[in-house]
Write a protein that holds these residues in place. Sequence first.
Motif, short mmCIF file in Angstrom:
data_model
loop_
_atom_site.label_atom_id
_atom_site.label_comp_id
_atom_site.label_asym_id
_atom_site.label_seq_id
_atom_site.Cartn_x
_atom_site.Cartn_y
_atom_site.Cartn_z
N ALA A 107 0.85 -1.19 0.00
CA ALA A 107 0.00 0.00 0.00
C ALA A 107 0.89 1.23 0.00
O ALA A 107 2.00 1.20 0.52
CB ALA A 107 -0.90 0.00 1.23
N TYR A 108 0.38 2.32 -0.58
CA TYR A 108 1.17 3.55 -0.66
C TYR A 108 0.24 4.76 -0.68
O TYR A 108 -0.92 4.64 -1.07
CB TYR A 108 2.06 3.52 -1.91
N PRO A 109 0.76 5.90 -0.27
CA PRO A 109 -0.09 7.10 -0.26
C PRO A 109 -0.18 7.70 -1.66
O PRO A 109 0.78 7.64 -2.43
CB PRO A 109 0.64 8.04 0.69
N CYS A 110 -1.33 8.27 -1.94
CA CYS A 110 -1.53 8.90 -3.25
C CYS A 110 -2.05 10.31 -3.00
O CYS A 110 -3.00 10.50 -2.24
CB CYS A 110 -2.54 8.07 -4.04
N PHE A 111 -1.39 11.26 -3.64
CA PHE A 111 -1.72 12.67 -3.42
C PHE A 111 -2.45 13.27 -4.62
O PHE A 111 -2.62 14.48 -4.70
CB PHE A 111 -0.42 13.47 -3.14
N CYS A 112 -2.85 12.44 -5.56
CA CYS A 112 -3.50 12.97 -6.77
C CYS A 112 -4.77 13.72 -6.40
O CYS A 112 -5.52 13.29 -5.53
CB CYS A 112 -3.86 11.84 -7.72
N THR A 113 -5.01 14.80 -7.11
CA THR A 113 -6.22 15.59 -6.83
C THR A 113 -7.36 15.06 -7.71
O THR A 113 -7.13 14.33 -8.68
CB THR A 113 -5.99 17.07 -7.19
N GLU A 114 -8.57 15.48 -7.38
CA GLU A 114 -9.74 15.12 -8.19
C GLU A 114 -9.51 15.51 -9.65
O GLU A 114 -9.81 14.75 -10.57
CB GLU A 114 -10.99 15.87 -7.69
N GLU A 115 -8.95 16.74 -9.84
CA GLU A 115 -8.75 17.24 -11.20
C GLU A 115 -7.77 16.36 -11.96
O GLU A 115 -7.99 16.02 -13.13
CB GLU A 115 -8.22 18.69 -11.20
N ARG A 161 2.69 5.91 -7.36
CA ARG A 161 3.24 4.60 -7.01
C ARG A 161 4.73 4.64 -6.68
O ARG A 161 5.20 3.97 -5.79
CB ARG A 161 3.08 3.71 -8.24
N GLU A 162 5.43 5.46 -7.48
CA GLU A 162 6.89 5.42 -7.34
C GLU A 162 7.45 6.63 -6.61
O GLU A 162 8.63 6.96 -6.75
CB GLU A 162 7.54 5.31 -8.73
N LEU A 163 6.61 7.31 -5.84
CA LEU A 163 7.14 8.46 -5.09
C LEU A 163 8.23 7.98 -4.13
O LEU A 163 8.10 6.89 -3.55
CB LEU A 163 6.02 9.13 -4.28
N THR A 164 9.26 8.80 -3.98
CA THR A 164 10.31 8.42 -3.02
C THR A 164 9.87 8.83 -1.62
O THR A 164 8.94 9.63 -1.46
CB THR A 164 11.63 9.15 -3.34
#
Length: 547
Positions: A137-145, A171-174
């Motif tokens: 699992a990983y965090p995702c910061f993508c916005t709605e837009e 997925r590949e954020l450091t």
Amino acid sequence: MDVQQLANLLFPDITKTIADYEAQYPPRNLPEGAVVTRIAPSPTGFVHLGNLYNAIGERLAHQTGGVFFLRIEDTDQKREVEGAVEAVIDAMQFYGVTFDEGATVEDEIGAYGPYRQRRRKELYQTIAKALVLQGLAYPCFCTEESLTAMREEQMAEKANIGYYGKWACCRELTLAQVQEKLQAGLPWVLRFRSSGDPANMIPVQDGIRGELKVQENYTDFVLLKSDGIPTYHFAHVVDDHFMRTTHVIRDESWLATLPIHIQTFDALGWQRPIYCHTATLMKMDGESKRKLSKRKDPELALSYYREEGYPQEAVWLYLLTVLNSNFEEWHLANPTANSRDFTFSLEKMSSSGALFDLAKLDNIAKDYLSLQTADFVYNGLLTWAQQYDTDLAARMKQKRDCYLAAINIGRGGDKPRKDFGSWRQAAAFLSFYDAKTFARIDACPANISLEHKQQILQQYLDTLDFADTPEAWFAKVKAITEAMGYAVQVKKYKKNPELYPGSIVDVSNLIRVAITGRQNSPDLWDISHVLGETETRRRITEYLHEA
Ligand code: GLU
């Protein structure tokens, strides 16, 4: 990526581990084959027929020495309505569905709780943290837009829609990048890192549908939303694992996301429950079938059946008939047996488009009520009326014997009358007994002139003797029929209708309208005796003088 650091960054307050919860919620000590199942409604205030349909799990659990519990899926606070939990419990209680564990009006009972999802946040976060630690699992910061833009691009490219592969940009954020975004206070969701391949078909054994093959999930779906609250997909997996659910009975609309659910179970190394997808409730709309809709179909609300006054057992008989292929046969063979005595099996449940039809419910309910005692009907009607027709309730209490006698007409024997299937229908049907609610609904039979009407009713009044036997009474009706030139034998009338103004059917129906206000009623002589001589004469006289 250092998963330990990432996990601590995301969940600094979580100190428990999966093992702690495994110890807290040990496997249940139940007999072999015991079913542990639940209903898991969202507290939106709308208790629908599907909730009762899925509560069929109660029978399965209790038939096998298992456990049936109530879990409240309240992760969507925006949709929550006050009193919704009470409403579900009350509705289930009304239909005789009892929970061994789960949310209660006061709080909750059971060793596998909390049974309200919002109280389980720490548990979900612990499992989420464990998935991060496993690199799953990983965090995702993508916005709605940005997600909308991604979907548009995918559509333009005719690529599969979803967050996966090259599209999954978080997925590949450091670790440094994650740290920076967290420090900047950016909202994040937690995604599952899927290694699924859409070309793979996974076999799943459905308790109702048998073996299914579902496409392996390849999208990085959301486990935790930005407020740290889990999605249904994640929450139910965690809950059903730790509540030691063996069967998940739910609507077939969840089939679409089943690949996500089994993938989560598998990733955590947990045994999957047996998913049982019930058929969506449909109805005929003109020539075509469609889903029952909350907006268009009042019968989708469970409260509808209570308000209309369908006896609980009749609703069960109806539900089981529609949903279980072997129920009707069993019921025909055991017409007076309680539906709880039927041995319920998932394999016999409908797997597609369960067709709901209120006319069928009416028939089943009429059959059912026709077989009950007058006392049962009196008590059932009174209970309903106390809530939905208080005037009727007061009259029923005042004239108990009269109502009991009225209800008893045409009851018993090989061909009991089937005048009503619900308490509301019974109230309307019995309304003519009371002078206050008596109304002439039907007109005088068309064959009878005003002059004949007056003559027939006058003769009837003149010869009426409440001491007569039913036979003597009927002989008098025949005599009046004959004297007025009407056919005593319907057959003769049908053969030569031009010879008579009408037949005995018209004469009796005229008297029926005079006494009951309707052309169709149970035995007139019995009714007259319930009404009493004074009221019977009053009605006939009144009608006689009505032009
Ligand atoms: N909260 C879900 C619903 O109301 C429950 C589905 C399930 O039983 O897992 O549809």
